[in-house]
Enzyme design. Structure first.
Site, short mmCIF file in Angstrom:
data_model
loop_
_atom_site.label_atom_id
_atom_site.label_comp_id
_atom_site.label_asym_id
_atom_site.label_seq_id
_atom_site.Cartn_x
_atom_site.Cartn_y
_atom_site.Cartn_z
N GLN A 154 -2.04 2.46 9.88
CA GLN A 154 -0.76 2.54 9.18
C GLN A 154 0.27 3.35 9.99
O GLN A 154 1.47 3.11 9.90
CB GLN A 154 -0.92 3.20 7.80
CG GLN A 154 -1.65 2.36 6.79
CD GLN A 154 -3.14 2.64 6.77
OE1 GLN A 154 -3.73 3.04 7.77
NE2 GLN A 154 -3.78 2.40 5.64
N ASP B 134 -2.19 10.82 -2.10
CA ASP B 134 -2.58 9.77 -3.04
C ASP B 134 -2.91 10.31 -4.42
O ASP B 134 -2.70 9.64 -5.43
CB ASP B 134 -3.75 8.97 -2.50
CG ASP B 134 -3.25 8.05 -1.40
OD1 ASP B 134 -3.14 8.52 -0.25
OD2 ASP B 134 -2.91 6.89 -1.70
N ARG C 58 0.86 -1.19 0.00
CA ARG C 58 0.00 0.00 0.00
C ARG C 58 0.89 1.23 0.00
O ARG C 58 2.11 1.13 0.08
CB ARG C 58 -1.02 0.00 1.15
CG ARG C 58 -0.68 -0.66 2.43
CD ARG C 58 0.33 0.05 3.28
NE ARG C 58 0.12 1.47 3.35
CZ ARG C 58 1.06 2.35 3.59
NH1 ARG C 58 2.30 1.97 3.76
NH2 ARG C 58 0.81 3.63 3.66
N GLY C 59 0.23 2.41 -0.12
CA GLY C 59 0.99 3.64 -0.29
C GLY C 59 1.09 3.91 -1.79
O GLY C 59 1.47 3.01 -2.56
N ALA C 60 0.73 5.14 -2.19
CA ALA C 60 0.54 5.42 -3.61
C ALA C 60 1.73 5.04 -4.50
O ALA C 60 1.56 4.29 -5.49
CB ALA C 60 0.16 6.88 -3.79
N ASN D 113 -5.64 12.30 0.52
CA ASN D 113 -4.70 11.50 1.32
C ASN D 113 -5.53 10.71 2.33
O ASN D 113 -6.76 10.85 2.40
CB ASN D 113 -3.66 12.38 2.00
CG ASN D 113 -2.54 11.56 2.62
OD1 ASN D 113 -1.99 10.66 1.98
ND2 ASN D 113 -2.20 11.84 3.88
N LYS D 114 -4.86 9.89 3.11
CA LYS D 114 -5.53 9.02 4.07
C LYS D 114 -6.58 9.75 4.90
O LYS D 114 -6.35 10.87 5.34
CB LYS D 114 -4.46 8.40 5.00
CG LYS D 114 -4.95 7.49 6.07
CD LYS D 114 -5.85 6.37 5.57
CE LYS D 114 -5.19 5.50 4.50
NZ LYS D 114 -6.19 4.68 3.76
N ARG E 93 -7.59 -0.54 -6.91
CA ARG E 93 -7.92 0.56 -5.99
C ARG E 93 -8.08 1.84 -6.82
O ARG E 93 -7.30 2.06 -7.75
CB ARG E 93 -6.83 0.76 -4.92
CG ARG E 93 -6.74 -0.38 -3.92
CD ARG E 93 -5.78 -0.06 -2.80
NE ARG E 93 -6.36 0.80 -1.79
CZ ARG E 93 -5.67 1.35 -0.80
NH1 ARG E 93 -4.37 1.15 -0.70
NH2 ARG E 93 -6.27 2.10 0.11
O1 MRU Z 1 -4.60 3.09 2.17
P1 MRU Z 1 -3.13 3.36 2.04
O2 MRU Z 1 -2.35 2.80 3.19
O3 MRU Z 1 -2.59 2.92 0.71
O4 MRU Z 1 -3.01 4.94 2.12
C1 MRU Z 1 -1.72 5.51 2.03
C2 MRU Z 1 -1.71 6.99 2.17
O5 MRU Z 1 -2.73 7.63 2.31
C3 MRU Z 1 -0.38 7.66 2.07
O6 MRU Z 1 -0.33 8.80 2.85
C4 MRU Z 1 -0.12 8.04 0.60
O7 MRU Z 1 -0.32 6.95 -0.24
C5 MRU Z 1 1.25 8.58 0.39
S1 MRU Z 1 2.50 7.36 0.51
C6 MRU Z 1 3.99 8.06 0.11
#
Ligand code: MRU
Length: 343
Positions: free
Chosen positions: A199, A240, A49-51, A250-251, A92
Site C-alpha cells: 500500500q 484500524d 481499503r483503509g479503515a 494498524n498495518k 473484514r
Molecule cells: O489492509 P488495509 O490496506 O485496509 O490497511 C490499512 C491500514 O492499515 C491503514 O493504515 C489504516 O486503515 C488507516 S487508514 C486512514
C-alpha cells in the site's frame, strides 16, 4: 474547504462507485458496486481499503441494498436489511470504522419503527451520506491539528496508506502532510513499501506525487538503519482500531516501527478519527487481527517469489502498545497521553 483531493468512493443518483485500488498506480479503474455482494467482495479483496473508507462504503452498501429491494412490508424490510448489515460485518474483522458505520445504519432501522419503508430507505441513504461527510470533515481537522506538530524541514516516515484513498477525504496521516504543505512548510516523507500488499509503494507514493510532496520510497527493513543515521524526525501512521487504553491496531509492520522509533528517541503519532476508537474493549489483546491468504506473501502482484507451497504466516495488522505511542492526532485535537485508564 473540505473537498476531497481524490474521489475514492462516491454516491451518485443512487449508484455507488469506487476506484479499484488493486490496479493503482498503473490504472485508475472506476467500478460500480451494484449489489451487496459486490460491496462485500470489494472490501474483502482490497479494491477499497483503509479503515474509514471501508466504513463509508459499507454504509453506502446498505443504502444501496435498501433502495434495490421491492419489499413493501416494514418488518420484512428490516429483517432483510439487518441480514445485509450482518453479512457486511463478515467482510473484514479489524477496522473498527466498519462496525461503527454499520451500527449507525442498524440504529436507523431500530429507531424508526413507525415510519414507512419508503421513508426508512431515505433515512438510510441520509445516514450513509452523513457518515461520508463527517469523515471528510474529520480528515480535514486531523490535518489541521496534526500540522501543528510539523516543523519546516522535517523528515517524516509513514507506513501503509493513510491517505485520501483510505478515507472519503484528505486521509489521516497524509492529511497532516497535505495541510502542512498548504501552510508552506517544506517536508519530506519516507514511505515504507508495506509488504505484502504494498500500500505504501503503490498508493501513498501515488498520492504524494499528485500533491507535489517530496518523498522517498524505502523497503520496510530499511527504516531502522535510516533512523540510526538520523534521517527520521517523526513517524505518523493511521490506525484500524484503537482500544480504550490506547493500544493500536494498524498495518502489519507498525509495531516494528514503533519499537525502532522508541529505541532511537523518535516520536510516533497515530492519526485517526473518533470512528476508529473502540471504547468497548479494554486493550489491544481484544482486537481481532485479520489473517489473509498466504499467496499475498508468496507472490508480488501475482508473480510467484517462493515455492508455490511455501508455508506462510500472514497477519494483516499488528498491535502497537500505547507506551510506544507519543500521541493521537484526532479531529478534536491531539491526545498526548493514553486515552482512558485500562480498567
Ligand atoms: O489492509 P488495509 O490496506 O485496509 O490497511 C490499512 C491500514 O492499515 C491503514 O493504515 C489504516 O486503515 C488507516 S487508514 C486512514
Amino acid at each position: 474547504m473540505y473537498r476531497p483531493i481524490i474521489k475514492t468512493l462516491w454516491w451518485e443518483d443512487g449508484r455507488l462507485y469506487i476506484i479499484d485500488q488493486r490496479y493503482l498506480p498503473e490504472r485508475e479503474k472506476i467500478v460500480e458496486l451494484k449489489n451487496i455482494r459486490d460491496v462485500w467482495s470489494s472490501i474483502r479483496n482490497l479494491s477499497i481499503r483503509g479503515a474509514p473508507a471501508i466504513g463509508c462504503v459499507a454504509a453506502y452498501g446498505i443504502a444501496l441494498s435498501a433502495l434495490k429491494t421491492n419489499i413493501q412490508d416494514r418488518e420484512k424490510f428490516i429483517q432483510v436489511i439487518t441480514r445485509d448489515i450482518n453479512y457486511i460485518k463478515t467482510s473484514r474483522p479489524t477496522a473498527y470504522n466498519l462496525f461503527f458505520a454499520l451500527s449507525r445504519m442498524e440504529k436507523v432501522l431500530k429507531e424508526r419503527k413507525n415510519i414507512t419503508v419508503e421513508e426508512l430507505k431515505q433515512r438510510l441513504v441520509k445516514e450513509a451520506e452523513d457518515i461520508y461527510r463527517e469523515d471528510i470533515k474529520c480528515c480535514y481537522m486531523i490535518g489541521i491539528n496534526g500540522a501543528t506538530l510539523i516543523k519546516d524541514g522535517m523528515n517524516i516516515l509513514t507506513h501503509c496508506n493513510a491517505g485520501g484513498l483510505a478515507t472519503s477525504g484528505y486521509g489521516t496521516a497524509l492529511s497532516v502532510f497535505f495541510i502542512a504543505k498548504k501552510q508552506g512548510k517544506r517536508i519530506h516523507i519516507f514511505v515504507d513499501e508495506t509488504r505484502p500488499v504494498l500500500q505504501g509503494a503503490r498508493l501513498t507514493t501515488w498520492e504524494l506525487k499528485k500533491a507535489g510532496i517530496p518523498y522517498t520510497l524505502i523497503c520496510d527493513n530499511m527504516a531502522g538503519y535510516l533512523m540510526k543515521q538520523g534521517g527520521i524526525d517523526m513517524v505518523i501512521t493511521g490506525a484500524d482500531r484503537i482500544a480504550r487504553n490506547g493500544d493500536t491496531a494498524n498495518k502489519i509492520g507498525t509495531y516494528s516501527l514503533a519499537v525502532l522509533a522508541k529505541y532511537h528517541g523518535i516520536d510516533l503519532y497515530i492519526a485517526a478519527p473518533h470512528s476508529t476508537f473502540d471504547l468497548s474493549i479494554r486493550d489491544g489483546r481484544e482486537i481481532p487481527v485479520e489473517e489473509r491468504d498466504g499467496d499475498e506473501v508468496r507472490r508480488i502482484k501475482g508473480h510467484l517469489i517462493s515455492p508455490v507451497d511455501a508455508p506462510v504466516y500472514n497477519p494483516a495488522f499488528d498491535i502497537t502498545p500505547v507506551n510506544l505511542i507519543k500521541g493521537f492526532i484526532t479531529e478534536n485535537g491531539i491526545i498526548n497521553k493514553p486515552v482512558i485508564s485500562g480498567k
